[in-house]
Each structure stands twice: as structure tokens, then as C-alpha cells.
Scaffold this active site. Structure first.
Site, PDB file in Angstrom:
ATOM      1  N   ASN A   1     -10.236 -10.278   3.919  1.00  0.00           N
ATOM      2  CA  ASN A   1      -9.417 -11.495   3.954  1.00  0.00           C
ATOM      3  C   ASN A   1      -9.154 -12.104   5.324  1.00  0.00           C
ATOM      4  OD1 ASN A   1      -9.075 -11.099   1.114  1.00  0.00           O
ATOM      5  ND2 ASN A   1      -7.493  -9.601   1.591  1.00  0.00           N
TER       6      ASN A   1
ATOM      7  N   SER B   1     -10.772  -0.757  -5.350  1.00  0.00           N
ATOM      8  CA  SER B   1     -10.472  -1.706  -4.278  1.00  0.00           C
ATOM      9  C   SER B   1      -9.296  -1.213  -3.452  1.00  0.00           C
ATOM     10  CB  SER B   1     -10.142  -3.084  -4.864  1.00  0.00           C
ATOM     11  OG  SER B   1      -9.774  -3.987  -3.834  1.00  0.00           O
TER      12      SER B   1
ATOM     13  N   GLY C   1      -0.949  -2.321  -7.597  1.00  0.00           N
ATOM     14  CA  GLY C   1      -0.902  -1.125  -6.769  1.00  0.00           C
ATOM     15  C   GLY C   1      -2.099  -0.957  -5.860  1.00  0.00           C
ATOM     16  N   GLU C   2      -1.940  -0.083  -4.878  1.00  0.00           N
ATOM     17  CA  GLU C   2      -2.998   0.320  -3.947  1.00  0.00           C
ATOM     18  C   GLU C   2      -3.521   1.681  -4.399  1.00  0.00           C
ATOM     19  OE1 GLU C   2      -5.623   1.500  -1.611  1.00  0.00           O
ATOM     20  OE2 GLU C   2      -4.896  -0.504  -1.068  1.00  0.00           O
TER      21      GLU C   2
ATOM     22  N   CYS D   1      -6.870 -12.731  -9.673  1.00  0.00           N
ATOM     23  CA  CYS D   1      -6.633 -11.891  -8.498  1.00  0.00           C
ATOM     24  C   CYS D   1      -5.340 -12.278  -7.797  1.00  0.00           C
ATOM     25  CB  CYS D   1      -7.820 -12.041  -7.544  1.00  0.00           C
ATOM     26  SG  CYS D   1      -7.657 -11.116  -6.010  1.00  0.00           S
TER      27      CYS D   1
ATOM     28  N   GLU E   1       0.451  -4.146 -15.938  1.00  0.00           N
ATOM     29  CA  GLU E   1      -0.490  -5.033 -16.599  1.00  0.00           C
ATOM     30  C   GLU E   1      -1.923  -4.568 -16.371  1.00  0.00           C
ATOM     31  OE1 GLU E   1       1.520  -9.429 -16.653  1.00  0.00           O
ATOM     32  OE2 GLU E   1       0.806  -8.710 -14.722  1.00  0.00           O
TER      33      GLU E   1
ATOM     34  N   CYS F   1      -0.275 -11.883  -2.330  1.00  0.00           N
ATOM     35  CA  CYS F   1      -0.346 -11.187  -3.618  1.00  0.00           C
ATOM     36  C   CYS F   1       1.025 -11.148  -4.279  1.00  0.00           C
ATOM     37  CB  CYS F   1      -0.870  -9.766  -3.408  1.00  0.00           C
ATOM     38  SG  CYS F   1      -0.975  -8.795  -4.931  1.00  0.00           S
TER      39      CYS F   1
ATOM     40  N   ASN G   1      -5.770 -17.941  -5.501  1.00  0.00           N
ATOM     41  CA  ASN G   1      -5.140 -18.323  -6.762  1.00  0.00           C
ATOM     42  C   ASN G   1      -3.671 -18.621  -6.506  1.00  0.00           C
ATOM     43  OD1 ASN G   1      -7.446 -17.834  -8.535  1.00  0.00           O
ATOM     44  ND2 ASN G   1      -7.159 -15.677  -8.024  1.00  0.00           N
TER      45      ASN G   1
END
EC number: 2.1.1.192
Length: 371
Positions: free
Chosen positions: A221, A197, A165-166, A338, A99, A127, A295
């Protein structure tokens, strides 16, 4: 959908930088300047058919047809939010899905959030993407083609590598994709307009800064290793002390800051003590904090903080001289915010292919108009 069809084994030119395409054409006995011509057709005019490249000889076009191809991504589905956010679902050649999210900004500008992997190996517990695990890395072409597809819907002013993904877990392909985004013969973006990111892969952060220029955002975080270990398993390998040291060493250009993304989760990391620790943790770093209220989604039991708690947390940072911005979470109603991407949509199919082709912009009249 049946994805058992034979794969096209011709070389995908979308995976090449200008230098690599130059060498490829030189190996065919062609002039080196032809690479720039082909690049401009692919990226300035978004052409994927060699026959349309009218400044190439018929012989060269025929040879390219035999040996190479130009991949593209066409949305299998799109979903539009009430706030104007658009989410794209792309099906890749092997049947996997990813996506991307087009986020409207002020003054008719847009930011595109793109993916770098199918799934993700980081396993961050807040996530949704991470709950599926890692399937595979995206190729440079698959990364860049998300931008090309979104340009069919209008200009894209900023790009953030914050989708599925990272990015630093796919470092080589991401660096090559960035090089294509930056090339004048490519999509001609300024590095100032692109942000990557990371969850905090320290060695790759150091390598990234040496290889390519890009704005850096760190998904932080938490203010203690105990909490961050629980939220983000990567912290067990690269704890906060190592992460902060890598941030201090990251090469920043003038007037630029490292963005620290702080997803505020009720009763987990939103206390007054967390705010105080965050100020101390970022001391001496040119930092900007993006406060992102969690979220909520079906894969997590976490809850969003209260408005009072968000304001109090942000207020403490501001009172202590930090740049702290509450980031609006756009696209929540279509699970495009997010941490909500999952590579699946359930929507009606997009416009017919002919309609989408007719809407494709001709970017040959001047460069960088999307910047």
C-alpha cells in the site's frame, strides 16, 4: 441477545489436528485409528453429532458425548450482493461476531474470505475492521468452522485469510487451522488453494514459512516509509527495508509468487512516482501486484482513485515487466469488499436451521471435490 448462558466446558474436537485427536482418544484407551474416523465424519460429512457416527461403537459415542463436543458456526445473518457475493455474520459462543465472505468466480467456482480475529490490532487507517481494535483471537475451530458453514452453500475452491484480523498476530491458531484444512481426513485442501495476507509482521512471516506451506500476500500500500507509517502503524516497527528482506527470504514453491496488495488511494499513493518506486522496491522478488482501488466507507475520509489514474498506474507496472492485476472489488454494495468488514450486518435472518441442515453436502463420496 442474551449470551450469559453457561458455556459448554467439554473439549471441542474442532480445535484438534489429527495427531492431537489421536492422542486424545488414546488417552481414553481407544484405538488410534478412531481419530481418522471421527475426523472424516466432522469434515467430509460435516457431522456434529456423535450419534450419527455409525461406524463408532455405542460405548465410544457415549463416552465422547461426556467428554467432548463438535462445535459449528451457523450464520446469524447473511447478505447477498448484486454481483453474487454473499456475506455471512457469525455469532460466536461468547457473543462476539465475525464476518466471512463468499466470492463467486468464473466457471461456478467460489473463493471464501475468512477471519482470524475478532477485530484487529493493526490499526490500518484505510480499513474499517481496524477502527474497532482487537477483541480476541479466534480458535482453530472458529477459523475452520467458517469454511464448514460456507460449504453448506456449495463448493469452496479457494480460501483466503483476508477477513477480519491479522493472521500472523494469531500465528499458532492459524497454523493449526491450516493443518486441519490440509489434512486428507480434514477438509483436504491443497496448500496451492490457500492464501494468507499479512500487514507485515516480519518475525512471524519468517516463522510461518518454516511451519506450514501457504501462499503469501503482503498488504503493501505504499512505496515510502513516510506514507506507509501513516497508513499502516506496523511499518514503524517493521519498515519497508525489513519487510522486503523478509519477502526475499520467504520459501516459495515452483511457479509461485508473493502477492503484493496495493490499495490505490487518491492523492496518497497513486502517483507516477509511486509506480516508479514500486517497480524498484520489488526488484528481485518473484512478485505479483494486486491493484485494489480503495473501497470508500463511512469510517474513512480517503477517496477512490480515478479510472484514468488506475489505468496509468497499472500500465506503468506492466510496461516494466511486472505482473500487475486490477482486482475487482466484489460485494461493495453490502460492505463486503476489501477493508469494509466490521462484524455487523443489518439484514433479515437466514433460512431456518432445518433448511440449512438439509442443504448440507455429503462429502464422503470421494475427497477433494471442492478443490
Amino acid at each position: 441477545m442474551d449470551v450469559s448462558m453457561d458455556q459448554d466446558t467439554r473439549i471441542d474436537l474442532k480445535n484438534f489436528t489429527l495427531e492431537e485427536l489421536t492422542e486424545f482418544l488414546a488417552g481414553m484407551g481407544k484405538e488410534r485409528f478412531r481419530a481418522g474416523q471421527v475426523m472424516r465424519w466432522m469434515y467430509h460429512r460435516l457431522v456434529d453429532d456423535f450419534d450419527a457416527m455409525s461406524d463408532l461403537s455405542k460405548v465410544l459415542r457415549a463416552e465422547l458425548h461426556q467428554r467432548a463436543r463438535i462445535s459449528r458456526l451457523t450464520p446469524e445473518a447473511t447478505e447477498d450482493s448484486r454481483d453474487g457475493t454473499r456475506k455471512y455474520l457469525f455469532r460466536l459462543e461468547d457473543g462476539e461476531t465475525i464476518e466471512s465472505v463468499r466470492i463467486p468466480m468464473d466457471d461456478n467456482r467460489a473463493t471464501l474470505c475468512i477471519s482470524t480475529q475478532v477485530g484487529c490490532a493493526m490499526g490500518c487507517v484505510f480499513c474499517h475492521t481496524g477502527s474497532f481494535g482487537l477483541v480476541r483471537n479466534l480458535t482453530p475451530g472458529e477459523i475452520v468452522n467458517q469454511v464448514c458453514a460456507a460449504l453448506a452453500d456449495g463448493p469452496v475452491n479457494n480460501i483466503v485469510l483476508m477477513g477480519m484480523g491479522e493472521p500472523l498476530h494469531n500465528l499458532d491458531n492459524v497454523v493449526k487451522a491450516l493443518q486441519i484444512l490440509y489434512m486428507p481426513q480434514g477438509l483436504d485442501y491443497s496448500p496451492r488453494k490457500v492464501t494468507l495476507s499479512t500487514a507485515g509482521l516480519v518475525p512471524q512471516m519468517q516463522e510461518l514459512g518454516k511451519r506450514v506451506r501457504v501462499n503469501l500476500a503482503v498488504s503493501l500500500n505504499a512505496t515510502t516509509d513516510e506514507v506507509r507509517n501513516r497508513l499502516m502503524p506496523v511499518n514503524q516497527r517493521y519498515p519497508l527495508q525489513q519487510l522486503m528482506a523478509a519477502c526475499r527470504q520467504y520459501p516459495l514453491h515452483a511457479k509461485k509468487r508473493i502477492t503484493f496488495e496495493y490499495i490505490l488511494i487518491r492523492d496518497v499513493n497513486d502517483s507516477d512516482q509511486d509506480a516508479r518506486r514500486l517497480v524498484k522496491l520489488l526488484h528481485g522478488i518473484k512478485a505479483k501486484v494486486n491493484i485494489i482501488p480503495f473501497n470508500e466507507h463511512s469510517a474513512s475520509e480517503f477517496r477512490a482513485p480515478t479510472e484514468e489514474r488506475i489505468s496509468r498506474f497499472q500500465g506503468y507496472l506492466l510496461d516494466h515487466g511486472m505482473v500487475a492485476i486490477r482486482r475487482a472489488s466484489k460485494g461493495q454494495d453490502i460492505s463486503a469488499a476489501c477493508g469494509q468488514l466490521k462484524g455487523k450486518l443489518t439484514v433479515s435472518p437466514p433460512a431456518q436451521e432445518s433448511e440449512r441442515n438439509s442443504a448440507r453436502p455429503d462429502r464422503s463420496q470421494g475427497k477433494g471435490k471442492h478443490l
